[in-house]
Design an enzyme around this catalytic site. Structure first.
Site, PDB file in Angstrom:
ATOM      1  N   HIS A  12      43.606  46.041  25.976  1.00 58.61           N
ATOM      2  CA  HIS A  12      42.877  46.877  24.887  1.00 58.61           C
ATOM      3  C   HIS A  12      42.255  45.922  23.914  1.00 58.61           C
ATOM      4  O   HIS A  12      42.382  44.909  23.908  1.00 58.61           O
ATOM      5  CB  HIS A  12      44.143  47.113  24.078  1.00 58.61           C
ATOM      6  CG  HIS A  12      43.862  48.442  23.248  1.00 58.61           C
ATOM      7  ND1 HIS A  12      43.362  48.253  21.859  1.00 58.61           N
ATOM      8  CD2 HIS A  12      44.015  49.733  23.246  1.00 58.61           C
ATOM      9  CE1 HIS A  12      43.358  49.217  21.185  1.00 58.61           C
ATOM     10  NE2 HIS A  12      43.739  50.235  21.968  1.00 58.61           N
ATOM     11  N   ASP A  62      51.417  42.011  24.227  1.00 58.04           N
ATOM     12  CA  ASP A  62      51.300  43.339  23.277  1.00 58.04           C
ATOM     13  C   ASP A  62      51.896  44.321  24.107  1.00 58.04           C
ATOM     14  O   ASP A  62      51.817  44.738  25.194  1.00 58.04           O
ATOM     15  CB  ASP A  62      49.488  43.717  23.586  1.00 58.04           C
ATOM     16  CG  ASP A  62      49.110  45.030  23.103  1.00 58.04           C
ATOM     17  OD1 ASP A  62      50.292  45.773  22.878  1.00 58.04           O
ATOM     18  OD2 ASP A  62      47.913  45.398  23.133  1.00 58.04           O
ATOM     19  N   GLN A  71      52.295  49.658  24.837  1.00 58.20           N
ATOM     20  CA  GLN A  71      52.345  50.811  25.966  1.00 58.20           C
ATOM     21  C   GLN A  71      53.788  50.486  26.628  1.00 58.20           C
ATOM     22  O   GLN A  71      54.072  51.140  27.714  1.00 58.20           O
ATOM     23  CB  GLN A  71      51.476  50.735  26.852  1.00 58.20           C
ATOM     24  CG  GLN A  71      49.933  51.130  26.436  1.00 58.20           C
ATOM     25  CD  GLN A  71      49.848  52.450  25.901  1.00 58.20           C
ATOM     26  OE1 GLN A  71      50.669  53.268  26.312  1.00 58.20           O
ATOM     27  NE2 GLN A  71      49.110  52.949  24.975  1.00 58.20           N
ATOM     28  N   LYS A  91      53.793  54.682  19.075  1.00 62.45           N
ATOM     29  CA  LYS A  91      54.017  54.973  20.232  1.00 62.45           C
ATOM     30  C   LYS A  91      55.488  54.991  20.750  1.00 62.45           C
ATOM     31  O   LYS A  91      55.863  54.865  22.142  1.00 62.45           O
ATOM     32  CB  LYS A  91      53.135  54.016  21.088  1.00 62.45           C
ATOM     33  CG  LYS A  91      51.961  54.090  20.732  1.00 62.45           C
ATOM     34  CD  LYS A  91      50.859  53.174  21.784  1.00 62.45           C
ATOM     35  CE  LYS A  91      49.421  52.874  20.929  1.00 62.45           C
ATOM     36  NZ  LYS A  91      48.311  54.039  21.418  1.00 62.45           N
TER      37      LYS A  91
HETATM   38  N1  PMP Z   1      47.244  47.664  22.584  1.00 58.10           N
HETATM   39  C1  PMP Z   1      47.567  48.831  23.430  1.00 58.10           C
HETATM   40  C2  PMP Z   1      47.879  48.379  24.928  1.00 58.10           C
HETATM   41  C3  PMP Z   1      47.577  49.967  22.930  1.00 58.10           C
HETATM   42  O1  PMP Z   1      47.708  51.019  23.880  1.00 58.10           O
HETATM   43  C4  PMP Z   1      47.205  50.110  21.563  1.00 58.10           C
HETATM   44  C5  PMP Z   1      46.902  51.589  21.103  1.00 58.10           C
HETATM   45  N2  PMP Z   1      46.128  52.585  21.949  1.00 58.10           N
HETATM   46  C6  PMP Z   1      46.887  49.282  20.884  1.00 58.10           C
HETATM   47  C7  PMP Z   1      47.102  47.828  21.246  1.00 58.10           C
HETATM   48  C8  PMP Z   1      46.676  49.436  19.204  1.00 58.10           C
HETATM   49  O2  PMP Z   1      47.708  50.146  18.652  1.00 58.10           O
HETATM   50  P1  PMP Z   1      47.488  50.692  17.128  1.00 58.10           P
HETATM   51  O3  PMP Z   1      46.296  51.470  17.125  1.00 58.10           O
HETATM   52  O4  PMP Z   1      48.577  51.227  16.810  1.00 58.10           O
HETATM   53  O5  PMP Z   1      47.517  49.298  16.366  1.00 58.10           O
END
Ligand code: PMP
Length: 407
Positions: free
Chosen positions: A124, A202, A205, A228
């Site tokens: 991400h 991270d 997910q 999430k």
């Molecule tokens: N890492 C991953 C794998 C994600 O799916 C997400 C959210 N889509 C994030 C980081 C970022 O999370 P946030 O926007 O809640 O900070």
């Protein structure tokens, strides 16, 4: 803990009981954010109705109540992640801020010119860009660990990259948000450590789909977002090993993160407060505590099995749709189905599904490098949670039939 029953669990989520565009809502955008059970909504309302006050500094009853509930959530989180100590858990705004904290604090103080940071090619953006920023500042580099056509990380390539030397950090997603691939993080962490590198996972997910034990993983840092995990937006978690966090300089300065302040010099507070400058999202943290209670009352193995059954059913149906291409077919996946329909732009498919009450996400899913690798602009992503049902999957495919007729 009661055996898992999706229909019964579904009733705990008030938002799911509505019509959208004249159809009962089918919510398949759980990888973007999960819905909140009534217990979480209630905890946030109760806090504002009864206990609202600032934390850690009040000399009155409401402030005591707020502080107790706020710190109780940290203890619940400690149990949830099996962290050795509650001071290893820092409240942040989300995964993004948690990773930025490590990149800025650890990165700025530790990285030297020529050092290397490895991230997966399917990361991400929030686990790429903070590293690029600090790498540019320190003269370090950020390099992608290769991922194959199925969306599986190439472990032998990682090993070779580590053996080439100077890797200081391996920052890797536990689960890909774009593809659903579950990475073998135990092995990745062990390989990183064997090469003298640190490892940040991270977990944005992952946490919503299976239990995570940070001590068993032996990761140095683990980041995720409450939203999430059936909790509110605005709250995230950074887990870090105490010795590492102790050695790191503060990320932001302000109230709460200090012990004493004078113009001659300032002494910083102890963990975890050293990294929690300013008034936190108190209601959000308390709401997240309620989400942990909710999950602890759920048959999580049953929920995971239900999600896997939904994924298998959805992918089986997908393979029968002419012109549908699945993107992300790793052997180990969470309940994420990314796909393309021949001749249709993902954004158009998403809009036509929405008109039929089916909510999915379309686009590059903040993972542009892996989309570029596949030579596609993005995908349609249906992501299932434990409150989804076979009926939801049937509704998705009935709606896709109509999309195909229309386009
Ligand atoms: N890492 C991953 C794998 C994600 O799916 C997400 C959210 N889509 C994030 C980081 C970022 O999370 P946030 O926007 O809640 O900070």
């Amino acid at each position: 803990v009661a055996p898992f029953d999706a229909e019964r669990v579904r009733a705990d989520f008030p938002i799911l009981q509505q019509q959208v565009n004249g159809q009962p809502l089918v919510y398949l955008d759980n990888a973007a954010t999960t819905q909140k059970p009534e217990a979480v909504i209630q905890a946030i309302c109760d806090y504002y109705r009864q206990d609202n006050s600032n934390v850690h500094r009040g000399a009155h009853t409401l402030a005591d109540r707020a502080t107790q509930a706020f710190e109780a959530a940290r203890i619940k989180l400690q149990g949830f992640l099996n962290a050795a100590e509650s001071r290893e858990l820092i409240w942040t705004r989300g995964t993004t801020e948690a990773i930025n904290l490590v990149a800025a604090s650890w990165g700025r103080s530790q990285l030297q010119a020529g050092d290397r940071i490895l991230v997966s090619a399917m990361e991400h953006h929030s686990n790429i860009v903070p590293w690029q920023m600090v790498a540019a500042e320190r003269g370090a580099s950020v390099e992608p660990i290769p991922v194959d056509a199925s969306g599986t990380l190439d472990l032998s390539a990682l090993q070779a990259m580590l053996e080439a030397g100077r890797v200081r950090m391996v920052a890797c997603g536990h689960v890909s948000n774009a593809l659903g691939s579950i990475n073998p993080v135990e092995q990745i962490i062990a390989l990183a450590h064997a090469a003298g590198a640190f490892c940040l996972i991270d977990g944005a997910q992952a946490v919503g789909h299976f239990p995570v034990d940070v001590q068993a993983l032996d990761c140095d840092f683990y980041a995720f977002s409450a939203h999430k995990l059936f909790g509110p937006t605005g709250v995230g978690v950074l887990y870090g090993k105490a010795a590492l966090l102790e050695a790191m300089p503060p990320y932001q300065g302000g109230g709460e993160m200090i012990e004493t302040v004078s113009f001659a010099g300032t002494r910083y507070n102890q963990l975890p407060y050293k990294f929690e400058a300013g008034t936190p999202d108190i209601a959000g943290v308390i709401g997240f505590g309620a989400a942990i209670d909710y999950l602890n009352g759920l048959d999580r193995a049953g929920a995971a099995a239900h999600e896997q059954a939904l994924l298998a059913y959805a992918e089986e149906r997908a393979r029968q749709v002419p012109g549908l291409r699945l993107v992300g077919t790793a052997a180990h996946k969470t309940s994420v189905m990314s796909f393309l329909l021949e001749g249709a732009h993902p954004a158009d498919v998403g809009m036509l599904l929405d008109q039929q009450g089916v909510a999915v996400r379309t686009g590059n899913h903040c993972a542009q490098p892996i989309m570029d690798q596949y030579g596609i602009p993005g995908t349609v992503r249906a992501s299932f949670s434990f409150y989804n049902t076979r009926d939801d999957v049937d509704r998705l495919f009935a709606a896709l039939d109509k999309v195909r007729q229309f386009l």
